[in-house]
Design a protein around this motif. Structure first.
Motif, PDB file in Angstrom:
ATOM      1  N   UNK A  24       0.803  -1.225   0.000  1.00  0.00           N
ATOM      2  CA  UNK A  24       0.000   0.000   0.000  1.00  0.00           C
ATOM      3  C   UNK A  24       0.834   1.271   0.000  1.00  0.00           C
ATOM      4  N   UNK A  25       2.105   1.191   0.379  1.00  0.00           N
ATOM      5  CA  UNK A  25       2.967   2.382   0.301  1.00  0.00           C
ATOM      6  C   UNK A  25       3.518   2.582  -1.122  1.00  0.00           C
ATOM      7  N   UNK A  26       3.375   1.558  -1.973  1.00  0.00           N
ATOM      8  CA  UNK A  26       4.010   1.572  -3.304  1.00  0.00           C
ATOM      9  C   UNK A  26       3.048   1.467  -4.471  1.00  0.00           C
ATOM     10  N   UNK A  27       1.818   1.066  -4.207  1.00  0.00           N
ATOM     11  CA  UNK A  27       0.896   0.663  -5.270  1.00  0.00           C
ATOM     12  C   UNK A  27       0.827   1.664  -6.416  1.00  0.00           C
ATOM     13  N   UNK A  28       0.682   2.946  -6.076  1.00  0.00           N
ATOM     14  CA  UNK A  28       0.455   3.925  -7.138  1.00  0.00           C
ATOM     15  C   UNK A  28       1.712   4.262  -7.933  1.00  0.00           C
ATOM     16  N   UNK A  33      -1.493   5.106 -13.621  1.00  0.00           N
ATOM     17  CA  UNK A  33      -2.657   5.274 -14.506  1.00  0.00           C
ATOM     18  C   UNK A  33      -2.242   5.434 -15.961  1.00  0.00           C
ATOM     19  N   UNK A  34      -1.009   5.895 -16.157  1.00  0.00           N
ATOM     20  CA  UNK A  34      -0.445   6.051 -17.507  1.00  0.00           C
ATOM     21  C   UNK A  34       1.066   5.871 -17.373  1.00  0.00           C
ATOM     22  N   UNK A  35       1.755   5.591 -18.479  1.00  0.00           N
ATOM     23  CA  UNK A  35       3.203   5.388 -18.376  1.00  0.00           C
ATOM     24  C   UNK A  35       3.895   6.562 -17.672  1.00  0.00           C
ATOM     25  N   UNK A  36       4.747   6.247 -16.698  1.00  0.00           N
ATOM     26  CA  UNK A  36       5.492   7.272 -15.966  1.00  0.00           C
ATOM     27  C   UNK A  36       6.959   6.862 -16.046  1.00  0.00           C
ATOM     28  N   UNK A  37       7.635   7.350 -17.081  1.00  0.00           N
ATOM     29  CA  UNK A  37       9.006   6.887 -17.308  1.00  0.00           C
ATOM     30  C   UNK A  37      10.025   7.883 -16.766  1.00  0.00           C
TER      31      UNK A  37
END
Ligand code: GTQ
Length: 343
Positions: A24-28, A33-37
């Motif tokens: 739960x500390x890492x899920x997001x 929701x979209x690629x975060x590179x």
């Protein structure tokens, strides 16, 4: 600090020695929701910056001692990772007259896109491809390959490899050959004659996953682009764009890397486009600019640049331009991950 923080932190500290961590500390960060590179847009000025350093490297170490004398194009967002995108490696390889980069093979697949020089060769499985600027050459996974320069000028090409993909799977194997140069098994041009004319040997059936054509000469690809540019309107997002194919499948020449050549007419500006495949570009002809988010990259022949995954890009050519590009699109398509968005 609110009431919940201290006991939670104590709990995380207690479980950490047991190799446990709270999702739960890492899920997001893990499921975005979209690629975060972390990859960022970047540009390499070939004649002004890269070439002088490459020639300096030529005086510091031989191709034989280096095994491969390559300057890695490292994405500024991925320091120390020898990667231009998260899935791909890119570098510029120099071979001086008389030198040989000794024969070896590895599970990594490689492409070469020739930047400068004439007549050096890459030998693949005992067949040489003489290289000219703009030629596209592949050395598929586990094929023997060596490079040599019997011409009288330096030869430089762009190397594109799937090193980070193979690293992700921990599936790297490599071995040197017994001799630096492969013995010639077939004359130069044999593969192109057999497989490069929309024909194939009568009883031939595909065996491996890679294209039986390993050299795609620029003269032919350029002629095709010139003809389609005369014959019809450019695509709004791509101009006139062709992808290199494996004639046995219609798919990419190698399973992990796809490559394209596109022509942008003088004055043409593309509509915004993005794809989930971060893409490396090599400028062959013409001048122009590519806008990626709030970064503007002004390019000229022999420059290199990279557009990260899911970043909107527009190209504008001030003179008629030809761009080579490569990405991991075939992998993403095979896995059902690839997406694009056309404005
Ligand atoms: O030419 O085989 O840029 O093995 C990196 C690793 C080139 C090659 C690179 C390699 C090669």
């Amino acid at each position: 600090m609110d009431d919940a923080t201290a006991p939670r932190q104590a709990f995380y500290d207690a479980i950490a020695p047991h190799h446990l961590a709270p999702l739960w500390e890492n899920l997001h960060h893990l499921v975005t929701r979209a690629p975060a590179t972390p990859t960022v847009p970047a540009h390499w000025d070939y004649d002004g910056v890269v070439r002088p350093y490459l020639m300096q490297a030529g005086g510091l170490i031989t191709a034989k001692e280096a095994e491969r004398r390559v300057l890695i194009l490292e994405n500024p967002g991925l320091p120390g990772q020898a990667s231009i995108t998260r899935s791909l490696f890119a570098g510029l390889q120099l071979i001086l007259p008389g030198e040989v980069a000794p024969a070896h093979r590895h599970t990594q697949s490689a492409l070469r896109f020739i930047i400068e020089g004439h007549g050096a060769y890459t030998a693949v499985e005992g067949e040489r491809a003489l290289m000219e600027p703009g030629d596209f050459v592949i050395t598929p996974s586990w094929t023997w390959h060596d490079h040599g320069n019997d011409s009288d000028a330096p030869m430089v090409w762009l190397d594109g490899l799937d090193i980070p993909i193979v690293r992700l799977f921990d599936a790297s194997f490599a071995e040197p050959a017994a001799a630096d140069r492969q013995t010639e098994a077939r004359p130069a041009g044999d593969s192109l004659a057999r497989f490069g004319h929309n024909m194939a040997p009568v009883d031939w059936r595909p065996t491996g996953k890679a294209s039986p054509v390993f050299s795609y000469p620029y003269a032919r690809s350029r002629e095709a682009l010139a003809a389609i540019a005369r014959n019809g309107a450019p695509d709004a997002c791509h101009g006139h764009k062709l992808r290199y194919v494996n004639p046995a499948t219609g798919g990419a020449p190698m399973p992990t890397i796809g490559a394209c050549l596109q022509l942008l007419p003088a004055g043409f500006a593309t509509a915004p486009y993005r794809g989930t495949d971060g893409t490396v570009f090599s400028v062959v002809e013409g001048e122009g600019e590519t806008i990626v988010g709030d970064t503007t990259i002004r390019w000229k022949p022999r420059d290199l640049f990279v557009v990260p995954a899911w970043h909107r890009r527009t190209h504008r050519a001030t003179s008629e331009a030809v761009l080579f590009s490569f990405s991991d699109r075939p992998v993403q398509e095979a896995l059902g991950l690839w997406r694009e968005e056309r404005a």
